[in-house]
Scaffold this active site. Structure first.
Site, PDB file in Angstrom:
ATOM      1  N   ARG A 103       0.856  -1.184   0.000  1.00  0.00           N
ATOM      2  CA  ARG A 103       0.000   0.000   0.000  1.00  0.00           C
ATOM      3  C   ARG A 103       0.888   1.227   0.000  1.00  0.00           C
ATOM      4  NH1 ARG A 103      -4.363   1.158   4.871  1.00  0.00           N
ATOM      5  NH2 ARG A 103      -2.566   1.453   6.195  1.00  0.00           N
ATOM      6  N   THR A 107      -0.750   7.718  -1.057  1.00  0.00           N
ATOM      7  CA  THR A 107      -1.988   7.717  -1.870  1.00  0.00           C
ATOM      8  C   THR A 107      -2.956   6.624  -1.409  1.00  0.00           C
ATOM      9  OG1 THR A 107      -1.074   6.143  -3.440  1.00  0.00           O
ATOM     10  CG2 THR A 107      -0.668   8.471  -3.889  1.00  0.00           C
ATOM     11  N   ASP A 201      -0.745  -3.196  13.017  1.00  0.00           N
ATOM     12  CA  ASP A 201      -0.195  -3.627  11.732  1.00  0.00           C
ATOM     13  C   ASP A 201       0.038  -5.140  11.781  1.00  0.00           C
ATOM     14  OD1 ASP A 201       1.809  -4.359   9.707  1.00  0.00           O
ATOM     15  OD2 ASP A 201       1.822  -2.204   9.289  1.00  0.00           O
ATOM     16  N   ASP A 204       3.623  -6.377  10.892  1.00  0.00           N
ATOM     17  CA  ASP A 204       4.600  -6.056  11.942  1.00  0.00           C
ATOM     18  C   ASP A 204       4.409  -6.963  13.156  1.00  0.00           C
ATOM     19  OD1 ASP A 204       5.687  -4.098  10.410  1.00  0.00           O
ATOM     20  OD2 ASP A 204       4.836  -2.418  11.529  1.00  0.00           O
TER      21      ASP A 204
HETATM   22  N1  URA Z   1      -3.203  -3.096   7.592  1.00  0.00           N
HETATM   23  C1  URA Z   1      -2.921  -3.530   8.851  1.00  0.00           C
HETATM   24  O1  URA Z   1      -2.012  -4.329   9.060  1.00  0.00           O
HETATM   25  N2  URA Z   1      -3.684  -3.041   9.864  1.00  0.00           N
HETATM   26  C2  URA Z   1      -4.695  -2.182   9.673  1.00  0.00           C
HETATM   27  O2  URA Z   1      -5.359  -1.810  10.646  1.00  0.00           O
HETATM   28  C3  URA Z   1      -4.964  -1.747   8.362  1.00  0.00           C
HETATM   29  C4  URA Z   1      -4.198  -2.218   7.339  1.00  0.00           C
END
Ligand code: URA
Length: 210
Positions: A103, A107, A201, A204
């Site tokens: 992502r 943008t 995330d 992560d």
């Molecule tokens: N990607 C993620 O890992 N967590 C989110 O909350 C949104 C996108």
């Protein structure tokens, strides 16, 4: 597009521990894996089968086996990789393809950086796995690519979804043979496009890079 939120106490229990910020990476990975297997059980309810004649030690009988072409599992790199084992545990004969998508944090557009799967997916049921359905951009782009290659039945399995992402999928994939299976649809996205309350995330937390 159809959405199926799996309502099961074990799913809710595992999801709550995944959400908890005190859950460490090894536990997060193990729980995500277990949760995927539960979601995959629901998601494969309509997996295609064919009749087969067999003999038990007692008599001849008929049963079913997965039909050909084999279903395909496509994790979206990076975080979808943490869902692959849980999927192939239930579908050990599935073929596995890969899509690398990222992502753009300015943008929020999805960009594809790698694709490894057959050009021709005609007649294939495809299970695409990505833990977070946030804006929907990544999944819409991935599913469009799968349909372009001929997939005629696509199921997206996500640990969590945001209502905004579900709406985008419904709008962009209206009438397409697509089902989303998830453990929960949360409240909303925040200004950084994270799911609220969410779990942070997913990549992560899975890979300990937070
Ligand atoms: N990607 C993620 O890992 N967590 C989110 O909350 C949104 C996108």
């Amino acid at each position: 597009m159809r959405i199926h939120v799996v309502d099961h106490p074990l799913v809710a229990h595992k999801l709550t521990t995944l959400r908890d910020k005190r859950t460490d990476s090894p536990t997060f990975r193990r729980l995500a894996d277990e949760l995927v297997t539960l979601l995959a059980y629901e998601a494969t309810r309509d997996v295609r089968t064919e009749r087969v004649d067999i003999e038990t030690p007692v008599t001849a009988t008929t049963g079913v086996r997965l039909s050909h072409p084999r279903p395909m599992v496509v994790p979206i790199l990076r975080a979808g990789l943490g869902m692959l084992d849980g999927m192939v545990r239930l579908l050990p004969t599935a073929e596995v393809g890969f899509m690398g998508m990222v992502r753009n944090e300015e943008t929020y557009e999805a960009q594809t950086y790698a694709t490894r799967m057959p050009d021709d997916l005609s007649g294939r049921q495809v299970y695409v796995v990505d833990p977070m359905l946030a804006t929907g951009g990544t999944l819409v782009a991935a599913i469009r690519e799968l349909i372009k290659r001929g997939a005629d039945d696509v199921t997206a399995i996500c640990l969590l979804a945001a209502p905004e992402g579900v709406e985008v999928m419904e709008r962009e994939l209206a009438g397409a043979p697509v089902t989303v299976v998830t453990a929960a649809v949360d409240e909303r996205l925040n200004s950084a496009r994270y799911i609220v309350p969410g779990l942070g995330d997913a990549g992560d937390r899975m890979y300990g890079t937070a």
